[in-house]
Motif scaffolding. Structure first.
Motif, mmCIF file in Angstrom:
data_model
loop_
_atom_site.group_PDB
_atom_site.id
_atom_site.type_symbol
_atom_site.label_atom_id
_atom_site.label_comp_id
_atom_site.label_asym_id
_atom_site.label_seq_id
_atom_site.Cartn_x
_atom_site.Cartn_y
_atom_site.Cartn_z
ATOM 1 N N LEU A 1 0.788 -1.212 0.080
ATOM 2 C CA LEU A 1 0.070 0.116 -0.085
ATOM 3 C C LEU A 1 0.782 1.446 -0.012
ATOM 4 C CD1 LEU A 1 -2.932 -0.960 2.411
ATOM 5 C CD2 LEU A 1 -3.141 -0.459 -0.086
ATOM 6 N N VAL A 2 2.077 1.141 0.676
ATOM 7 C CA VAL A 2 2.924 2.376 0.598
ATOM 8 C C VAL A 2 3.556 2.699 -0.619
ATOM 9 C CG1 VAL A 2 4.964 3.163 1.471
ATOM 10 C CG2 VAL A 2 3.736 2.268 2.939
ATOM 11 N N VAL A 3 3.645 1.354 -1.488
ATOM 12 C CA VAL A 3 4.319 1.670 -2.938
ATOM 13 C C VAL A 3 3.096 2.118 -3.778
ATOM 14 C CG1 VAL A 3 4.774 0.356 -5.082
ATOM 15 C CG2 VAL A 3 5.985 -0.168 -2.712
ATOM 16 N N TRP A 4 1.827 1.671 -3.466
ATOM 17 C CA TRP A 4 0.601 2.122 -4.204
ATOM 18 C C TRP A 4 0.373 3.780 -4.198
ATOM 19 C CZ3 TRP A 4 -5.170 1.708 -3.359
ATOM 20 C CH2 TRP A 4 -5.632 2.073 -4.712
ATOM 21 N N PHE A 5 0.510 4.044 -2.654
ATOM 22 C CA PHE A 5 0.298 5.519 -2.552
ATOM 23 C C PHE A 5 1.414 6.451 -3.062
ATOM 24 C CE2 PHE A 5 0.957 9.159 0.320
ATOM 25 C CZ PHE A 5 -0.056 9.637 0.444
ATOM 26 N N ALA A 6 2.839 5.875 -3.043
ATOM 27 C CA ALA A 6 3.874 6.668 -3.640
ATOM 28 C C ALA A 6 3.515 7.143 -4.731
ATOM 29 C CB ALA A 6 5.071 6.167 -3.152
ATOM 30 N N VAL A 7 3.273 6.047 -5.571
ATOM 31 C CA VAL A 7 3.139 5.971 -7.284
ATOM 32 C C VAL A 7 1.810 7.082 -7.450
ATOM 33 C CG1 VAL A 7 2.408 4.696 -9.280
ATOM 34 C CG2 VAL A 7 4.125 3.919 -7.762
ATOM 35 N N SER A 8 0.743 6.650 -6.833
ATOM 36 C CA SER A 8 -0.602 7.308 -7.140
ATOM 37 C C SER A 8 -0.581 8.653 -6.635
ATOM 38 C CB SER A 8 -1.812 6.651 -6.496
ATOM 39 O OG SER A 8 -1.991 6.502 -5.246
ATOM 40 N N PHE A 9 -0.145 8.983 -5.514
ATOM 41 C CA PHE A 9 -0.156 10.126 -4.771
ATOM 42 C C PHE A 9 1.126 10.913 -5.075
ATOM 43 C CE2 PHE A 9 0.161 13.372 -1.272
ATOM 44 C CZ PHE A 9 -1.181 13.853 -1.381
ATOM 45 N N GLY A 10 2.026 10.387 -5.077
ATOM 46 C CA GLY A 10 3.493 11.051 -5.364
ATOM 47 C C GLY A 10 3.647 11.396 -6.702
ATOM 48 N N CYS A 11 3.441 10.218 -7.629
ATOM 49 C CA CYS A 11 3.813 10.568 -8.971
ATOM 50 C C CYS A 11 2.499 11.250 -9.831
ATOM 51 C CB CYS A 11 4.146 9.429 -9.717
ATOM 52 S SG CYS A 11 5.614 8.717 -9.203
ATOM 53 N N GLY A 12 1.333 10.821 -9.190
ATOM 54 C CA GLY A 12 0.123 11.460 -10.012
ATOM 55 C C GLY A 12 -0.270 12.839 -9.449
ATOM 56 N N GLN B 1 -3.388 9.447 -14.735
ATOM 57 C CA GLN B 1 -4.538 8.598 -15.218
ATOM 58 C C GLN B 1 -4.655 7.226 -15.427
ATOM 59 O OE1 GLN B 1 -7.295 10.405 -16.500
ATOM 60 N NE2 GLN B 1 -6.336 11.936 -15.318
ATOM 61 N N GLN B 2 -3.215 6.715 -15.731
ATOM 62 C CA GLN B 2 -3.063 5.222 -16.008
ATOM 63 C C GLN B 2 -2.053 4.615 -15.170
ATOM 64 O OE1 GLN B 2 -2.644 4.367 -19.972
ATOM 65 N NE2 GLN B 2 -4.617 5.375 -20.802
ATOM 66 N N GLY B 3 -1.074 5.204 -14.838
ATOM 67 C CA GLY B 3 0.130 4.470 -14.041
ATOM 68 C C GLY B 3 -0.538 4.044 -12.725
ATOM 69 N N ALA B 4 -1.010 4.713 -11.890
ATOM 70 C CA ALA B 4 -1.601 4.278 -10.740
ATOM 71 C C ALA B 4 -2.385 2.975 -10.891
ATOM 72 C CB ALA B 4 -2.311 5.303 -10.019
ATOM 73 N N ILE B 5 -3.196 2.841 -11.669
ATOM 74 C CA ILE B 5 -3.979 1.694 -12.210
ATOM 75 C C ILE B 5 -3.200 0.609 -12.395
ATOM 76 C CG2 ILE B 5 -5.826 0.717 -13.480
ATOM 77 C CD1 ILE B 5 -6.858 3.537 -13.527
ATOM 78 N N TYR B 6 -2.133 0.870 -13.271
ATOM 79 C CA TYR B 6 -1.437 -0.395 -13.847
ATOM 80 C C TYR B 6 -0.502 -0.852 -12.484
ATOM 81 C CZ TYR B 6 -2.164 0.707 -18.569
ATOM 82 O OH TYR B 6 -2.850 0.839 -19.868
ATOM 83 N N VAL C 1 -2.584 -3.057 -10.224
ATOM 84 C CA VAL C 1 -2.656 -4.425 -11.031
ATOM 85 C C VAL C 1 -1.448 -5.280 -10.737
ATOM 86 C CG1 VAL C 1 -3.058 -5.610 -12.946
ATOM 87 C CG2 VAL C 1 -4.664 -3.664 -12.578
ATOM 88 N N VAL C 2 -0.309 -4.763 -10.852
ATOM 89 C CA VAL C 2 0.956 -5.125 -10.829
ATOM 90 C C VAL C 2 1.254 -5.693 -9.202
ATOM 91 C CG1 VAL C 2 3.384 -4.983 -10.932
ATOM 92 C CG2 VAL C 2 2.113 -4.487 -12.652
ATOM 93 N N LEU C 3 0.877 -4.935 -8.260
ATOM 94 C CA LEU C 3 0.799 -4.852 -6.978
ATOM 95 C C LEU C 3 -0.156 -6.078 -6.516
ATOM 96 C CD1 LEU C 3 1.124 -1.606 -5.648
ATOM 97 C CD2 LEU C 3 2.814 -3.243 -5.760
ATOM 98 N N ILE C 4 -1.255 -6.441 -6.973
ATOM 99 C CA ILE C 4 -2.192 -7.335 -7.158
ATOM 100 C C ILE C 4 -1.567 -8.889 -7.135
ATOM 101 C CG2 ILE C 4 -4.247 -8.656 -7.686
ATOM 102 C CD1 ILE C 4 -5.496 -5.874 -8.262
ATOM 103 N N PHE C 5 -0.851 -8.885 -8.260
ATOM 104 C CA PHE C 5 -0.084 -10.184 -8.638
ATOM 105 C C PHE C 5 0.998 -10.444 -7.820
ATOM 106 C CE2 PHE C 5 -2.385 -9.364 -12.795
ATOM 107 C CZ PHE C 5 -2.779 -10.586 -12.844
ATOM 108 N N ILE C 6 1.841 -9.365 -7.296
ATOM 109 C CA ILE C 6 2.888 -9.403 -6.443
ATOM 110 C C ILE C 6 2.529 -10.123 -4.972
ATOM 111 C CG2 ILE C 6 4.449 -8.181 -4.887
ATOM 112 C CD1 ILE C 6 4.933 -6.370 -7.470
ATOM 113 N N TYR C 7 1.152 -9.591 -4.752
ATOM 114 C CA TYR C 7 0.374 -9.870 -3.432
ATOM 115 C C TYR C 7 0.141 -11.403 -3.560
ATOM 116 C CZ TYR C 7 -2.832 -10.168 0.443
ATOM 117 O OH TYR C 7 -3.469 -10.531 1.567
#
Length: 82
Positions: free
Chosen positions: A19-30, A53-58, A61-67
């Motif tokens: 979730l920290v990775v997802w937050f960093a990508v979606s909030f930080g980069c977006g 628009q798309q990077g956080a969603i991708y 999805v990748v994090l779901i597979f990693i999980y």
């Protein structure tokens, strides 16, 4: 610590890290770094716009597979696999 507590603790730790990775990508980069990233263009689109628009969603999805992969290994490690 009991076996169930160790399993749950490892599960929660993994979820928090992802979730920290997802937050960093979606909030930080977006949001936070959008102006800096907009200076880079890929395929004619600004990178900050793409992340928003798309990077956080991708990434999600990748994090779901990693999980799923990490949890399968964790299940085997703690003897609760199917």
């Amino acid at each position: 610590m009991s076996k169930n507590n160790a399993y749950w603790s490892a599960n929660v730790s993994l979820m928090i890290k992802l979730l920290v990775v997802w937050f960093a990508v979606s909030f930080g980069c977006g949001i936070l770094l959008v102006d800096v990233l907009n200076n880079i263009q890929i395929g004619g689109y600004k990178l900050g716009f793409w992340f928003a628009q798309q990077g956080a969603i991708y990434t999600f999805v990748v994090l779901i597979f990693i999980y799923a992969k990490k949890m399968a290994a964790l299940d085997i490690e703690h003897g609760v696999d199917e």
